[in-house]
Enzyme design. Structure first.
Site, PDB file in Angstrom:
ATOM      1  N   SER A  11      43.955  43.866  32.014  1.00  0.00           N
ATOM      2  CA  SER A  11      44.155  43.508  33.414  1.00  0.00           C
ATOM      3  C   SER A  11      44.906  42.183  33.481  1.00  0.00           C
ATOM      4  O   SER A  11      44.413  41.155  32.997  1.00  0.00           O
ATOM      5  CB  SER A  11      42.804  43.346  34.121  1.00  0.00           C
ATOM      6  N   HIS A  36      47.028  47.205  33.607  1.00  0.00           N
ATOM      7  CA  HIS A  36      46.184  47.347  34.799  1.00  0.00           C
ATOM      8  C   HIS A  36      46.479  46.210  35.785  1.00  0.00           C
ATOM      9  O   HIS A  36      46.415  45.035  35.424  1.00  0.00           O
ATOM     10  CB  HIS A  36      44.722  47.305  34.345  1.00  0.00           C
ATOM     11  N   MET A  40      44.154  42.980  45.424  1.00  0.00           N
ATOM     12  CA  MET A  40      43.016  42.551  46.256  1.00  0.00           C
ATOM     13  C   MET A  40      43.522  41.983  47.574  1.00  0.00           C
ATOM     14  O   MET A  40      44.564  41.325  47.616  1.00  0.00           O
ATOM     15  CB  MET A  40      42.222  41.476  45.515  1.00  0.00           C
ATOM     16  N   MET A 140      33.267  51.112  38.173  1.00  0.00           N
ATOM     17  CA  MET A 140      33.243  49.645  38.178  1.00  0.00           C
ATOM     18  C   MET A 140      31.952  49.176  37.514  1.00  0.00           C
ATOM     19  O   MET A 140      30.852  49.536  37.951  1.00  0.00           O
ATOM     20  CB  MET A 140      33.291  49.102  39.605  1.00  0.00           C
ATOM     21  N   GLY A 147      37.740  38.492  37.744  1.00  0.00           N
ATOM     22  CA  GLY A 147      37.623  38.732  36.319  1.00  0.00           C
ATOM     23  C   GLY A 147      36.487  37.902  35.744  1.00  0.00           C
ATOM     24  O   GLY A 147      35.926  37.032  36.421  1.00  0.00           O
ATOM     25  N   GLY A 177      35.507  46.139  34.171  1.00  0.00           N
ATOM     26  CA  GLY A 177      34.651  44.976  34.394  1.00  0.00           C
ATOM     27  C   GLY A 177      33.731  44.678  33.226  1.00  0.00           C
ATOM     28  O   GLY A 177      32.945  45.530  32.815  1.00  0.00           O
ATOM     29  N   GLY A 178      33.866  43.493  32.659  1.00  0.00           N
ATOM     30  CA  GLY A 178      32.951  43.067  31.604  1.00  0.00           C
ATOM     31  C   GLY A 178      33.080  43.823  30.294  1.00  0.00           C
ATOM     32  O   GLY A 178      32.139  43.842  29.495  1.00  0.00           O
TER      33      GLY A 178
HETATM   34  C1  DX5 Z   1      37.605  43.253  38.974  1.00  0.00           C
HETATM   35  C2  DX5 Z   1      38.882  43.866  38.447  1.00  0.00           C
HETATM   36  C3  DX5 Z   1      38.916  43.974  36.952  1.00  0.00           C
HETATM   37  C4  DX5 Z   1      38.805  42.669  36.249  1.00  0.00           C
HETATM   38  C5  DX5 Z   1      38.351  42.888  34.847  1.00  0.00           C
HETATM   39  O1  DX5 Z   1      37.654  43.269  40.351  1.00  0.00           O
HETATM   40  O2  DX5 Z   1      39.045  45.164  38.974  1.00  0.00           O
HETATM   41  O3  DX5 Z   1      40.040  44.697  36.527  1.00  0.00           O
HETATM   42  O4  DX5 Z   1      39.978  41.942  36.259  1.00  0.00           O
HETATM   43  O5  DX5 Z   1      38.214  41.622  34.259  1.00  0.00           O
HETATM   44  P1  DX5 Z   1      37.203  41.357  33.070  1.00  0.00           P
HETATM   45  O6  DX5 Z   1      37.594  42.262  31.954  1.00  0.00           O
HETATM   46  O7  DX5 Z   1      37.433  39.920  32.768  1.00  0.00           O
HETATM   47  O8  DX5 Z   1      35.821  41.662  33.578  1.00  0.00           O
HETATM   48 ZN    ZN Z   2      40.624  46.605  38.121  1.00  0.00          ZN
END
Ligand code: DX5
Ligand code: ZN
Length: 229
Positions: A11, A36, A40, A140, A147, A177-178
């Site tokens: 991402s 990715h 937002m 999610m 992030g 996520g994570g």
């Molecule tokens: C959260 C995003 C994710 C995020 C993932 O709203 O959709 O794509 O950037 O980031 P990490 O891998 O740091 O959790």
């Molecule tokens: Zn995302």
């Protein structure tokens, strides 16, 4: 061609915001399968990122799949613009409006693959009515918006149930996520094949030290692939 091998989708929310072109080239050169892009709107989620013009500019620096995750509401009015910007996959949230069926139809009509994202608090009860309209389901594993958040473990059971529901349909399961070398094996074993990773790919590296991205991508892929059995 559809396959269920592990795909790593960094991402760019965790990239250098002053250098997206070089960051996209660097992660692809270092083994990223998809790129990715987290869109937002400051309304559906409490953060603001990329408009269609930015996506179109980034597109020129991506050779492979541009995976656009729309965390915006309303969403329908913007689908065409992100498709024109060159998105290969456009993912909309089930929670983003009252007419998700129409939204998914509109994504395919715009010529993109249709993705459906589910927040951590959303169940699978509507899925039987949507499965034949989607190419990807994004589970999610954090609440969307930022992030670097902690993986929500309750979602692993959801991935297992979703994998069983999908059967032999050509639908990717994406995790967002994570994702780390610790959590990737859990979701890979549960049936996921596309792993989005922001901080776990970009941390410690830069466009001047892209081999760090390469090591991070390879480590997540190896951990996930080993868990698939
Ligand atoms: C959260 C995003 C994710 C995020 C993932 O709203 O959709 O794509 O950037 O980031 P990490 O891998 O740091 O959790
Ligand atoms: Zn995302």
């Amino acid at each position: 061609m559809f396959d269920r091998t592990i795909k790593i989708a960094p991402s760019i929310l965790s990239a250098d915001f002053a250098n997206f072109g070089a960051e996209c080239r660097a992660i692809e050169a270092q083994g990223a399968d998809w790129v990715h892009v987290d869109v937002m709107d400051g309304h559906f989620v409490p953060n603001l990122t990329f408009g269609p013009a930015t996506c179109a500019a980034i597109r020129k620096h991506i050779k492979g799949v541009m995976d656009v995750h729309l965390m915006i509401s309303p969403v329908d009015a913007y689908i065409e613009a992100y498709a024109k910007a060159g998105a290969d996959v456009i993912t909309a949230h089930l929670e983003s409006g009252p007419h998700i069926h129409r939204t998914l139809q509109a994504i395919r009509a715009a010529g993109a693959k249709a993705g459906l994202a589910l927040n951590p608090g959303t169940g699978l009860d509507q899925l039987p009515y949507l499965l034949d309209m989607v190419d990807l389901i994004c589970v999610m594993t954090v609440n969307p918006g930022f992030g670097g958040q902690k993986f929500i473990h309750s979602q692993v059971e959801k991935v297992k149930a979703l994998r069983a529901m999908i059967g032999d349909r050509p639908i990717h399961i994406e995790i967002d996520g994570g994702v780390t070398t610790e959590t990737a094996p859990l979701v890979a074993a549960a049936g996921a094949d596309v792993l989005v990773a922001g901080s776990a790919v970009f941390s410690g590296g830069s466009v001047d030290t892209p081999q760090v991205y390469g090591r991070n991508i390879a480590a997540i892929r190896a951990a996930a692939t080993a868990a698939m059995g």
